[in-house]
Write a protein that holds these residues in place. Structure first.
Motif, PDB file in Angstrom:
ATOM      1  N   HIS A 172      26.390  24.556 -76.556  1.00 41.63           N
ATOM      2  CA  HIS A 172      26.030  23.663 -75.451  1.00 41.63           C
ATOM      3  C   HIS A 172      25.226  22.489 -76.013  1.00 41.63           C
ATOM      4  O   HIS A 172      24.904  22.483 -77.210  1.00 41.63           O
ATOM      5  N   SER A 174      22.306  21.788 -74.970  1.00 41.44           N
ATOM      6  CA  SER A 174      20.885  22.069 -74.753  1.00 41.44           C
ATOM      7  C   SER A 174      20.019  22.047 -76.024  1.00 41.44           C
ATOM      8  O   SER A 174      18.821  21.762 -75.924  1.00 41.44           O
ATOM      9  N   GLN A 177      17.614  19.295 -76.257  1.00 46.66           N
ATOM     10  CA  GLN A 177      16.296  19.397 -75.607  1.00 46.66           C
ATOM     11  C   GLN A 177      15.268  19.756 -76.673  1.00 46.66           C
ATOM     12  O   GLN A 177      14.202  19.151 -76.765  1.00 46.66           O
ATOM     13  N   ARG A 198      33.185  26.852 -77.942  1.00 44.40           N
ATOM     14  CA  ARG A 198      33.072  28.270 -77.593  1.00 44.40           C
ATOM     15  C   ARG A 198      34.359  29.005 -77.944  1.00 44.40           C
ATOM     16  O   ARG A 198      35.435  28.421 -77.916  1.00 44.40           O
ATOM     17  N   GLN A 211      29.918  18.086 -72.951  1.00 45.56           N
ATOM     18  CA  GLN A 211      28.817  18.204 -71.990  1.00 45.56           C
ATOM     19  C   GLN A 211      27.921  16.980 -72.098  1.00 45.56           C
ATOM     20  O   GLN A 211      27.933  16.278 -73.105  1.00 45.56           O
ATOM     21  N   GLU A 213      23.765  16.549 -71.535  1.00 46.86           N
ATOM     22  CA  GLU A 213      22.499  17.213 -71.258  1.00 46.86           C
ATOM     23  C   GLU A 213      21.510  16.160 -70.803  1.00 46.86           C
ATOM     24  O   GLU A 213      21.550  15.026 -71.288  1.00 46.86           O
ATOM     25  N   THR A 254      15.592  27.680 -68.270  1.00 47.25           N
ATOM     26  CA  THR A 254      15.048  27.037 -67.065  1.00 47.25           C
ATOM     27  C   THR A 254      14.566  28.102 -66.080  1.00 47.25           C
ATOM     28  O   THR A 254      15.115  29.202 -66.002  1.00 47.25           O
ATOM     29  N   GLY A 291      24.881  22.910 -64.564  1.00 50.07           N
ATOM     30  CA  GLY A 291      23.722  23.755 -64.301  1.00 50.07           C
ATOM     31  C   GLY A 291      22.459  22.935 -64.434  1.00 50.07           C
ATOM     32  O   GLY A 291      22.455  21.878 -65.079  1.00 50.07           O
ATOM     33  N   CYS A 292      21.380  23.440 -63.821  1.00 49.97           N
ATOM     34  CA  CYS A 292      20.127  22.679 -63.904  1.00 49.97           C
ATOM     35  C   CYS A 292      18.930  23.584 -63.632  1.00 49.97           C
ATOM     36  O   CYS A 292      19.084  24.761 -63.305  1.00 49.97           O
ATOM     37  N   ALA A 314      15.762  19.847 -66.426  1.00 50.80           N
ATOM     38  CA  ALA A 314      16.913  19.642 -67.319  1.00 50.80           C
ATOM     39  C   ALA A 314      18.177  19.880 -66.518  1.00 50.80           C
ATOM     40  O   ALA A 314      18.169  20.613 -65.527  1.00 50.80           O
ATOM     41  N   PHE A 315      19.230  19.218 -66.928  1.00 46.82           N
ATOM     42  CA  PHE A 315      20.526  19.603 -66.387  1.00 46.82           C
ATOM     43  C   PHE A 315      21.621  19.378 -67.425  1.00 46.82           C
ATOM     44  O   PHE A 315      21.450  18.606 -68.376  1.00 46.82           O
TER      45      PHE A 315
HETATM   46  N1  DAH Z   1      23.520  24.817 -71.340  1.00 49.42           N
HETATM   47  C1  DAH Z   1      24.116  25.383 -70.148  1.00 49.42           C
HETATM   48  C2  DAH Z   1      25.529  25.804 -70.458  1.00 49.42           C
HETATM   49  O1  DAH Z   1      26.115  25.296 -71.334  1.00 49.42           O
HETATM   50  C3  DAH Z   1      24.142  24.379 -69.035  1.00 49.42           C
HETATM   51  C4  DAH Z   1      22.787  24.056 -68.538  1.00 49.42           C
HETATM   52  C5  DAH Z   1      22.228  24.803 -67.515  1.00 49.42           C
HETATM   53  C6  DAH Z   1      22.069  23.023 -69.077  1.00 49.42           C
HETATM   54  C7  DAH Z   1      20.968  24.523 -67.039  1.00 49.42           C
HETATM   55  C8  DAH Z   1      20.808  22.715 -68.607  1.00 49.42           C
HETATM   56  C9  DAH Z   1      20.270  23.484 -67.573  1.00 49.42           C
HETATM   57  O2  DAH Z   1      20.088  21.724 -69.101  1.00 49.42           O
HETATM   58  O3  DAH Z   1      19.048  23.173 -67.095  1.00 49.42           O
HETATM   59  O4  DAH Z   1      26.043  26.670 -69.786  1.00 49.42           O
END
Ligand code: DAH
Length: 347
Positions: A172, A174, A177, A198, A211, A213, A254, A291-292, A314-315
């Motif tokens: 991801h 993330s 972050q 994946r 994605q 982020e 989160t 997602g967030c 974050a999302f």
């Molecule tokens: N990283 C998660 C995924 O790949 C998606 C995600 C969910 C990112 C919540 C975020 C978050 O920043 O707050 O499934």
């Protein structure tokens, strides 16, 4: 002796004149040149007699020999020019200089690139800065610092492609972050677009996808800020009446966490179009785009931020998902088949 010598030389010129036209290629012509002017050629053969002449005949014979050499050379050179002109014309045969030129076909941006660009444009407009990081990531950035220690069951949510025991293809965006907070002090407001990987492949999953982020950390950031930001974002990206819905969920990094839904772009949240069930949202009126949540205090601790003084949201968005909704694409596989008939619709 002089007379027959001179006649012989004239004969050479005549013979060359007669035969030059039979040379149909530069190769033929070169053979002819060797035959007449080469070291063991006809002219050289005639010169043997010159050496045996008496002093009274030599000047006239020598003069004639020179003239013939010049004449032969000129004959062969003019034939060479003719042959070269003919072959240049041959190359042009069938060429119509009045035809219009062929334009290079202009390429177009891939719909995923377009969606990515649009998302980035809206979010940078809201004040986020674009950051980037490696697709080959270490375990700590991808998992551990995001509150997923080894053996944490949440790692099963993502079918990871391992490069080695501690190196993965990022599952991801993330980890950006983590990278951002490790290298900057708060406040931060960044977005990270990119490829993720994946071990997953079927009609709705591809081993690589995209994605974006987003991370915002400051003092007093609340869930209301997250919701307000996302609402402003989807209204610009889709349409001014798009609505946002949070569905309670779980992500290790989160707390609280939510799935991010928007009102269906096709039926506008009605669940049906002209009396028929909406095929995009399957009658629910909502579609998921990511997602967030609020950054978990454990993540702050890992990167050296003080969870008592800062909070953040974050999302993460699925870019293929956004592109499908924005451009009305029904099948994920179209993005990866590179069929020009599909791609050129986006020019
Ligand atoms: N990283 C998660 C995924 O790949 C998606 C995600 C969910 C990112 C919540 C975020 C978050 O920043 O707050 O499934």
């Amino acid at each position: 002796m002089l007379k027959s010598f001179l006649e012989g030389l004239d004969g050479l010129t005549l013979e060359c004149e007669a035969r030059r036209g039979q040379a149909c290629s530069l190769k033929d012509l070169e053979a002819l040149r060797v035959e007449f002017l080469g070291r063991k050629g006809k002219l050289a053969g005639a010169m043997v007699a010159l050496a045996q002449m008496g002093p009274e005949d030599k000047p006239a014979a020598g003069k004639k020999a020179n003239e013939v050499k010049t004449a032969l050379t000129a004959l062969l050179e003019s034939r060479q020019a003719e042959l070269e002109a003919e072959s240049a014309q041959g190359a042009l045969a069938g060429f119509d200089p009045s035809l219009p030129g062929r334009r290079p076909a202009p390429g177009s941006l891939h719909p995923v690139t377009l969606a990515m660009q649009e998302i980035c444009e809206v979010l940078t407009g809201l004040g986020f800065e674009v950051v980037a990081g490696p697709e080959v990531e270490n375990d700590w950035n991808n998992f551990e610092a995001l509150n997923m220690p080894p053996d944490h069951p949440a790692r099963d949510m993502q079918d990871t492609l391992y490069v080695s025991e501690n190196i993965v293809l990022r599952t991801h965006t993330s980890p950006l972050q983590v990278r951002t907070m490790m290298s900057r002090k708060p406040p931060v407001a960044v977005i990270a677009p990119g490829k993720v990987y994946r071990r997953d492949s079927d009609i709705t999953h591809t081993p690589m996808f995209h994605q974006i982020e987003a991370l915002l950390v400051d003092t007093n950031v609340s869930m209301a800020d997250l919701r307000g930001t996302l609402t402003a974002f989807v209204r610009q990206l889709f349409s001014p009446d798009t609505k946002v819905r949070f569905r309670p969920s779980f992500f290790p990094f989160t707390e609280p966490s939510a799935e991010l839904d928007i009102s269906c772009v096709l039926c506008g949240g009605e669940g049906h179009v002209a009396g028929a069930p909406c095929r995009v949202c399957k009658r629910t009126g909502w579609v998921e785009i990511g997602g967030c949540g609020m950054v978990d205090p454990n993540v702050f601790r890992q990167v050296g931020y003080d969870p008592e003084t800062v909070t953040g949201f974050a999302f993460g968005l699925g870019v293929e998902r956004v592109a499908m909704l924005k451009y009305g694409i029904g099948d994920l596989r179209m993005f990866f088949e590179n069929d020009v008939r599909f791609l050129e619709q986006f020019s």
